[in-house]
Motif scaffolding. Sequence first.
Motif, PDB file in Angstrom:
ATOM      1  N   ILE A 323      30.351  60.966  29.834  1.00 58.56           N
ATOM      2  CA  ILE A 323      31.280  60.979  28.709  1.00 58.56           C
ATOM      3  C   ILE A 323      30.567  60.577  27.424  1.00 58.56           C
ATOM      4  O   ILE A 323      30.769  61.184  26.371  1.00 58.56           O
ATOM      5  N   LEU A 324      29.719  59.564  27.519  1.00 60.47           N
ATOM      6  CA  LEU A 324      28.976  59.113  26.350  1.00 60.47           C
ATOM      7  C   LEU A 324      28.090  60.241  25.810  1.00 60.47           C
ATOM      8  O   LEU A 324      28.082  60.532  24.611  1.00 60.47           O
ATOM      9  N   GLY A 325      27.362  60.900  26.699  1.00 66.80           N
ATOM     10  CA  GLY A 325      26.494  61.995  26.277  1.00 66.80           C
ATOM     11  C   GLY A 325      27.263  63.158  25.685  1.00 66.80           C
ATOM     12  O   GLY A 325      26.867  63.742  24.664  1.00 66.80           O
ATOM     13  N   PHE A 326      28.390  63.490  26.304  1.00 73.92           N
ATOM     14  CA  PHE A 326      29.216  64.588  25.801  1.00 73.92           C
ATOM     15  C   PHE A 326      29.729  64.309  24.405  1.00 73.92           C
ATOM     16  O   PHE A 326      29.643  65.155  23.508  1.00 73.92           O
ATOM     17  N   TYR A 327      30.247  63.108  24.186  1.00 69.79           N
ATOM     18  CA  TYR A 327      30.819  62.788  22.881  1.00 69.79           C
ATOM     19  C   TYR A 327      29.748  62.676  21.797  1.00 69.79           C
ATOM     20  O   TYR A 327      30.019  62.977  20.629  1.00 69.79           O
ATOM     21  N   VAL A 328      28.552  62.241  22.157  1.00 75.91           N
ATOM     22  CA  VAL A 328      27.465  62.250  21.173  1.00 75.91           C
ATOM     23  C   VAL A 328      27.182  63.673  20.724  1.00 75.91           C
ATOM     24  O   VAL A 328      27.097  63.974  19.528  1.00 75.91           O
ATOM     25  N   TYR A 329      27.044  64.574  21.684  1.00 76.54           N
ATOM     26  CA  TYR A 329      26.710  65.969  21.370  1.00 76.54           C
ATOM     27  C   TYR A 329      27.819  66.626  20.544  1.00 76.54           C
ATOM     28  O   TYR A 329      27.553  67.274  19.523  1.00 76.54           O
ATOM     29  N   ILE A 330      29.059  66.447  20.990  1.00 75.74           N
ATOM     30  CA  ILE A 330      30.181  67.074  20.288  1.00 75.74           C
ATOM     31  C   ILE A 330      30.350  66.473  18.902  1.00 75.74           C
ATOM     32  O   ILE A 330      30.663  67.181  17.934  1.00 75.74           O
ATOM     33  N   SER A 331      30.148  65.178  18.769  1.00 76.35           N
ATOM     34  CA  SER A 331      30.281  64.537  17.461  1.00 76.35           C
ATOM     35  C   SER A 331      29.234  65.053  16.485  1.00 76.35           C
ATOM     36  O   SER A 331      29.516  65.235  15.299  1.00 76.35           O
ATOM     37  N   VAL A 332      28.018  65.301  16.979  1.00 81.19           N
ATOM     38  CA  VAL A 332      26.983  65.876  16.113  1.00 81.19           C
ATOM     39  C   VAL A 332      27.401  67.273  15.649  1.00 81.19           C
ATOM     40  O   VAL A 332      27.289  67.610  14.464  1.00 81.19           O
ATOM     41  N   LEU A 333      27.893  68.092  16.578  1.00 79.62           N
ATOM     42  CA  LEU A 333      28.332  69.442  16.215  1.00 79.62           C
ATOM     43  C   LEU A 333      29.515  69.397  15.252  1.00 79.62           C
ATOM     44  O   LEU A 333      29.623  70.229  14.343  1.00 79.62           O
ATOM     45  N   GLU A 334      30.404  68.434  15.450  1.00 83.79           N
ATOM     46  CA  GLU A 334      31.543  68.283  14.547  1.00 83.79           C
ATOM     47  C   GLU A 334      31.082  67.910  13.145  1.00 83.79           C
ATOM     48  O   GLU A 334      31.486  68.519  12.151  1.00 83.79           O
ATOM     49  N   ASP A 335      30.260  66.874  13.080  1.00 85.18           N
ATOM     50  CA  ASP A 335      29.884  66.332  11.776  1.00 85.18           C
ATOM     51  C   ASP A 335      28.989  67.272  10.974  1.00 85.18           C
ATOM     52  O   ASP A 335      29.021  67.255   9.745  1.00 85.18           O
ATOM     53  N   CYS A 336      28.179  68.084  11.662  1.00 86.35           N
ATOM     54  CA  CYS A 336      27.318  68.997  10.910  1.00 86.35           C
ATOM     55  C   CYS A 336      28.036  70.286  10.525  1.00 86.35           C
ATOM     56  O   CYS A 336      27.505  71.092   9.760  1.00 86.35           O
ATOM     57  N   GLY A 337      29.257  70.500  11.057  1.00 88.39           N
ATOM     58  CA  GLY A 337      30.031  71.675  10.681  1.00 88.39           C
ATOM     59  C   GLY A 337      29.759  72.914  11.517  1.00 88.39           C
ATOM     60  O   GLY A 337      30.218  74.010  11.182  1.00 88.39           O
TER      61      GLY A 337
END
Length: 606
Positions: A323-337
């Motif tokens: 879960i930690l790894g998934f949310y890191v990856y998704i958060s990066v994709l979210e924040d960079c647009g």
Amino acid sequence: MNAVPVSIQPHLSQVPVDVSEIIVLAGNPNVGKSVVFNAMTGLYTNVSNFPGTTVDIPRGMLPDKRLLKDTPGVYGISNYSEEEFVAEQAILSGDKIINVVSALSLERDLFLTQQIIDYQKPLIVVLNQMDEAQVNGIEIDVAKLEKLLGVPVIPTVAITGEGIAQVLPALSQATIGNTIPDCPPKDALIELESDLGKRLQIYGLRRHHVNAVVSNVMSKGQAGTKFSWSKLFGKLFLNPVVGVISGLGVMLLLYQVIGIWVAADLVDITEKKIMVAHVVPLVQTLVGTVLPKGSAFYIILAGEFGVLTMSLQYIFGVLFPLILGFYVYISVLEDCGYLPRIAVLCDGLLTKIGLNGRAVIPIILGFGCVTMATVSTRVLASQRERTIASTILAITIPCSAQIAVIVALMALAGGLKAWAVFLAILVGILLVLGSILNKLLPGKSTSLIMDLPPMRMPGVKNIARKTWVRTVVFLKEAAPLFMLGSLLVSVAQVTGFLTIAERWLAPVTVNLLHLPQATARIFIMGMVRRDFGGAGLYFLAPHLNHIQILTALITIALFVPCIASFTVFWKERGLRESSILLAGSWLIAFAIGGLVCRLVEWTHIL
């Protein structure tokens, strides 16, 4: 389109009793609302579903002890989707509203602003993404905008924190603003929801008013001469060729990060080298000092499937790093647009099975871990889409634990021919199952309507905050259900039900699937954990012929998800859908397995 029942009573079941004032954060999607929320509260303090829906409502305390509630990003407040219904109810229950709008899309965003004003709610406007507006040559007269709206307007660049410090003090000047003379007050607006003609008239009045405001305060000059990486990459990733290549790259990296580095490598350390090697023996020793080893209560608490042992091993050894790894990856994709651009690229294909482009994330993640992929269905907009995606994941997508065994045994099953049969069956069932659910489930799946935010470097602090809080919230919700699942399995072991189930299943494996009786234990263990079933099949393979190996691989790939996946599915979709999934996956797996073994035997294709 079915309307959500309207209630103007505030839903405040989880609001602390000592809260003096409720502040509601509202805005369109992709305007930086979550960044503003995090900046003002420090961290999420509570995330829960809005009553009667699956829409999450983050809540946090402001420094002055007022409650801040975030709302889903919506383009307007009405009752035509869960998100709009929740946003409307939250706004009606709030004492003051903070409306975040984007300086890049003022004409669009101010429509919601005017709706809130017409609902006669005191508010302030946070004019975000001012840096991007400047790059694009957009100039906004903030003083004139304040005058025309009749509310305070605070220009910000939320991603860097610029202007955020002025938001909280500005709440003391929150006002109702300048309502449109010919628009009825809030109670009349709610009553008019069923009057289509009147509603369209009000929409026209509001649209005309907003356009007039924008034309008075905004001017578009020549875009800044400074080179912008944001604009360059934003355009490149929408190019069909570059977009597809980059999309494949991002998806492959997602699989590599979550499916290999986290699900395989990191979990190998956290589960085997930490939990199994040290924590589980410690728990067994401690329980053994109180209860005699071998007793029923010892097995239930500290046995192979014990409430304490298996729960700790799975929750902290498996689920937490995933879960930690998934949310890191998704958060990066979210924040960079970039995340919205992935959805656009895959939308055309996924609409054929009742989904839209957002579903590409769960499907790809499923090849790493179906448990994590089921969690990620939260990115889908409707319950209908989440049901379709979750069902497809649970039945047709093999996880990394199974893929390793499939790759290892496929050569023994017939090589390329076996691969062709295997993939054709899984893809065919995915398409058929998705099409059937698309026709059977009421309503229609949502269209992919989204704004493409500017590309930018993600903020490390924001990613860390979102990742940690989302992970903790998920574990708080999932851990009790997982412990309940462990309890049921351990009780079944103590009572002998697992052995009985193996005997019940044996005739099916022998008579229907033409497999040895010992294969029944593989399916039983696969229900507990998919890699247990895969490992059992791997060691049994030398005693099987190539047709039996292919039959077993197809059946175990379509078989019920492991207890972790099922528990998360239960949490996300409820007991009714989970029960249907469980029964349906049994039927599909055994029916397809039996059909395949007979067809292969009859056609001699292998």
